[in-house]
Design a protein around this motif. Structure first.
Motif, PDB file in Angstrom:
ATOM      1  N   CYS A 167       0.818  -1.228   0.000  1.00 24.71           N
ATOM      2  CA  CYS A 167       0.000   0.000   0.000  1.00 24.71           C
ATOM      3  C   CYS A 167       0.844   1.267   0.000  1.00 24.71           C
ATOM      4  N   GLN A 168       0.210   2.310  -0.487  1.00 22.69           N
ATOM      5  CA  GLN A 168       0.727   3.650  -0.225  1.00 22.69           C
ATOM      6  C   GLN A 168       0.183   4.031   1.155  1.00 22.69           C
ATOM      7  N   VAL A 169       1.033   4.577   2.010  1.00 20.27           N
ATOM      8  CA  VAL A 169       0.620   4.860   3.392  1.00 20.27           C
ATOM      9  C   VAL A 169       0.601   6.376   3.617  1.00 20.27           C
ATOM     10  N   VAL A 170      -0.546   6.893   4.056  1.00 16.73           N
ATOM     11  CA  VAL A 170      -0.663   8.347   4.250  1.00 16.73           C
ATOM     12  C   VAL A 170      -1.231   8.642   5.646  1.00 16.73           C
ATOM     13  N   PRO A 171      -0.419   9.197   6.554  1.00 15.55           N
ATOM     14  CA  PRO A 171      -0.973   9.604   7.849  1.00 15.55           C
ATOM     15  C   PRO A 171      -1.965  10.749   7.626  1.00 15.55           C
ATOM     16  N   VAL A 172      -3.111  10.699   8.313  1.00 19.44           N
ATOM     17  CA  VAL A 172      -4.174  11.663   8.034  1.00 19.44           C
ATOM     18  C   VAL A 172      -4.363  12.666   9.164  1.00 19.44           C
ATOM     19  N   LEU A 173      -4.354  12.183  10.403  1.00 21.55           N
ATOM     20  CA  LEU A 173      -4.799  13.029  11.515  1.00 21.55           C
ATOM     21  C   LEU A 173      -4.288  12.466  12.839  1.00 21.55           C
ATOM     22  N   GLU A 174      -3.804  13.353  13.717  1.00 24.01           N
ATOM     23  CA  GLU A 174      -3.435  12.887  15.065  1.00 24.01           C
ATOM     24  C   GLU A 174      -4.603  13.145  16.003  1.00 24.01           C
ATOM     25  N   VAL A 175      -4.836  12.221  16.923  1.00 22.66           N
ATOM     26  CA  VAL A 175      -6.012  12.323  17.790  1.00 22.66           C
ATOM     27  C   VAL A 175      -5.599  12.111  19.253  1.00 22.66           C
ATOM     28  N   PRO A 176      -5.809  13.132  20.109  1.00 16.49           N
ATOM     29  CA  PRO A 176      -5.408  12.991  21.513  1.00 16.49           C
ATOM     30  C   PRO A 176      -6.386  12.123  22.321  1.00 16.49           C
ATOM     31  N   PRO A 177      -5.937  11.599  23.480  1.00 13.80           N
ATOM     32  CA  PRO A 177      -6.757  10.679  24.275  1.00 13.80           C
ATOM     33  C   PRO A 177      -8.124  11.248  24.660  1.00 13.80           C
ATOM     34  N   GLY A 178      -8.214  12.577  24.852  1.00 18.10           N
ATOM     35  CA  GLY A 178      -9.465  13.189  25.302  1.00 18.10           C
ATOM     36  C   GLY A 178     -10.613  13.076  24.300  1.00 18.10           C
ATOM     37  N   CYS A 179     -10.347  12.613  23.103  1.00 14.43           N
ATOM     38  CA  CYS A 179     -11.409  12.475  22.089  1.00 14.43           C
ATOM     39  C   CYS A 179     -12.158  11.150  22.225  1.00 14.43           C
ATOM     40  N   PHE A 180     -11.765  10.318  23.230  1.00 10.49           N
ATOM     41  CA  PHE A 180     -12.370   8.984  23.405  1.00 10.49           C
ATOM     42  C   PHE A 180     -12.942   8.856  24.810  1.00 10.49           C
ATOM     43  N   THR A 181     -13.905   7.940  24.959  1.00  4.76           N
ATOM     44  CA  THR A 181     -14.398   7.526  26.269  1.00  4.76           C
ATOM     45  C   THR A 181     -14.306   6.008  26.363  1.00  4.76           C
ATOM     46  N   PRO A 182     -13.595   5.443  27.322  1.00  7.05           N
ATOM     47  CA  PRO A 182     -12.617   6.106  28.183  1.00  7.05           C
ATOM     48  C   PRO A 182     -11.394   6.499  27.361  1.00  7.05           C
ATOM     49  N   PRO A 183     -10.621   7.488  27.831  1.00  7.94           N
ATOM     50  CA  PRO A 183      -9.441   7.883  27.060  1.00  7.94           C
ATOM     51  C   PRO A 183      -8.366   6.797  27.080  1.00  7.94           C
ATOM     52  N   PRO A 184      -7.782   6.457  25.930  1.00  9.48           N
ATOM     53  CA  PRO A 184      -6.679   5.479  25.940  1.00  9.48           C
ATOM     54  C   PRO A 184      -5.441   6.085  26.595  1.00  9.48           C
ATOM     55  N   LYS A 185      -4.492   5.236  26.959  1.00 11.14           N
ATOM     56  CA  LYS A 185      -3.275   5.728  27.646  1.00 11.14           C
ATOM     57  C   LYS A 185      -2.261   6.281  26.650  1.00 11.14           C
ATOM     58  N   VAL A 186      -2.528   6.115  25.367  1.00  7.16           N
ATOM     59  CA  VAL A 186      -1.561   6.509  24.338  1.00  7.16           C
ATOM     60  C   VAL A 186      -2.201   7.489  23.355  1.00  7.16           C
ATOM     61  N   ASP A 187      -1.344   8.198  22.608  1.00  7.06           N
ATOM     62  CA  ASP A 187      -1.861   9.040  21.526  1.00  7.06           C
ATOM     63  C   ASP A 187      -2.295   8.170  20.365  1.00  7.06           C
ATOM     64  N   SER A 188      -3.227   8.695  19.574  1.00  6.30           N
ATOM     65  CA  SER A 188      -3.757   7.934  18.443  1.00  6.30           C
ATOM     66  C   SER A 188      -3.564   8.725  17.160  1.00  6.30           C
ATOM     67  N   ALA A 189      -3.741   8.046  16.054  1.00  4.68           N
ATOM     68  CA  ALA A 189      -3.672   8.734  14.755  1.00  4.68           C
ATOM     69  C   ALA A 189      -4.468   7.941  13.732  1.00  4.68           C
ATOM     70  N   VAL A 190      -4.957   8.655  12.729  1.00  2.00           N
ATOM     71  CA  VAL A 190      -5.696   8.009  11.644  1.00  2.00           C
ATOM     72  C   VAL A 190      -4.746   7.864  10.459  1.00  2.00           C
ATOM     73  N   VAL A 191      -4.782   6.709   9.837  1.00  2.00           N
ATOM     74  CA  VAL A 191      -3.932   6.472   8.665  1.00  2.00           C
ATOM     75  C   VAL A 191      -4.787   6.024   7.482  1.00  2.00           C
ATOM     76  N   ARG A 192      -4.358   6.434   6.298  1.00  2.00           N
ATOM     77  CA  ARG A 192      -5.008   5.969   5.055  1.00  2.00           C
ATOM     78  C   ARG A 192      -4.044   5.002   4.372  1.00  2.00           C
ATOM     79  N   LEU A 193      -4.550   3.816   4.020  1.00  2.00           N
ATOM     80  CA  LEU A 193      -3.740   2.823   3.298  1.00  2.00           C
ATOM     81  C   LEU A 193      -4.390   2.610   1.939  1.00  2.00           C
ATOM     82  N   LEU A 194      -3.628   2.828   0.882  1.00  2.00           N
ATOM     83  CA  LEU A 194      -4.158   2.696  -0.480  1.00  2.00           C
ATOM     84  C   LEU A 194      -3.448   1.539  -1.169  1.00  2.00           C
ATOM     85  N   PRO A 195      -4.087   0.358  -1.210  1.00  2.00           N
ATOM     86  CA  PRO A 195      -3.426  -0.783  -1.860  1.00  2.00           C
ATOM     87  C   PRO A 195      -3.120  -0.473  -3.330  1.00  2.00           C
TER      88      PRO A 195
END
Ligand code: SAM
Length: 268
Positions: A167-195
């Motif tokens: 795939c072609q790999v494209v990071p899209v967006l970083e997402v901090p723990p406060g955007c989730f319930t319950p908040p995860p212990k780590v930072d998150s990010a959205v990735v796009r994978l284009l086979p």
């Protein structure tokens, strides 16, 4: 009320349940997914429907794979979603995604994935890459860094090489723990994978490529020559123009494919 309870459901740690609650992030992810009726839309781990609802709003049918039986029952009873969803209760790691590709339509797969299984799930999904148009996943930020790493980086490893092979790999967006319930212990990010429709560096046998990568990265501090002893010798590295005294993270995806293809040629 405990921050583990969301919409009356107690989040289950063993299923990696961190529910997305930030409307801005949800709408950015739905925009990135770009849902349409020309593809088989597939969500892994719909949970309480944070992404499911806005995506289902746009299209006629959405297929979901969810492990948690309680959440499946909620989805089945959902007043709006129940008519639009095709629900598979089960483990996405064992799921045969081939059965979903219909009428020559490719899949668009997405999900806010359970972080505890995200790496094996990536490897599982790569097996269906030819039937997938796009993938959008929320992952641990560290995993997105590994997927998108360049040779020479600390994050560059077996997952990087295999992901960038398919795939072609494209990071899209970083997402901090406060955007989730319950908040995860780590930072998150959205990735796009284009086979890739046509892989830039095709391998003659991807099973061999996977094995070679696993072997090469077995001991990251050792040289390629040491790690691949028994598979490739000095003459092979010379023929490929690869410096065998380099470490595995210094070798490009193209070079990994070349090494696998040479090993295949030697063994047949
Ligand atoms: N999509 C929801 C959201 O964004 O709020 C939930 C995301 S939560 C991080 C992960 C979801 O994946 C949960 O619903 C969980 O039950 C489900 N899940 C966990 N392991 C799974 C597996 N092996 N196969 C399918 N679903 C799984």
């Amino acid at each position: 009320m405990s921050n583990k309870v969301h919409l009356g459901h107690t989040a289950r740690k063993r299923f990696g349940q961190n529910f997305l609650t930030d409307e801005g992030v949800i709408s950015s992810i739905v925009g990135a997914i770009s849902p349409d009726n020309d593809h088989v839309m597939v969500e892994i781990g719909p949970g309480l429907g944070a992404l499911t609802e806005p995506v289902a709003d746009i299209i006629d049918n959405l297929t979901v794979v969810e492990l948690d039986r309680d959440l499946v029952e909620r989805l089945k009873a959902h007043p709006i979603l129940k008519d639009k969803l095709t629900i598979h209760q089960g483990d996405a790691l064992q799921f045969d995604f081939t059965q979903l590709a219909q009428d020559g339509k490719k899949m668009k797969v997405f999900g806010n994935l359970p972080y505890n299984i995200s790496t094996p799930l990536m490897f599982h999904l790569f097996e269906f890459a030819e039937q997938i148009e796009t993938m959008h996943f929320m992952l641990q930020k560290e995993v997105v860094l590994r997927l998108s790493a360049s040779p020479g980086c600390k994050a560059y490893g077996r997952l990087t090489v295999m992901a960038q092979y398919y795939c072609q790999v494209v990071p899209v967006l970083e997402v901090p723990p406060g955007c989730f319930t319950p908040p995860p212990k780590v930072d998150s990010a959205v990735v796009r994978l284009l086979p890739y429709e046509q892989k830039p560096w095709p391998c003659k046998d991807v099973t061999v490529m996977r094995h070679l990568c696993t072997t090469a990265f077995n001991m990251r501090r050792k040289t390629l020559r040491n790690n691949l002893k028994g598979m490739l010798d000095d003459d092979d590295f010379a023929a490929l123009g690869i410096d065998s005294t380099l470490r595995p993270e210094q070798i490009s995806v193209e070079q990994y494919v070349a090494m696998a293809n040479l090993f295949i040629d030697k063994s047949t």
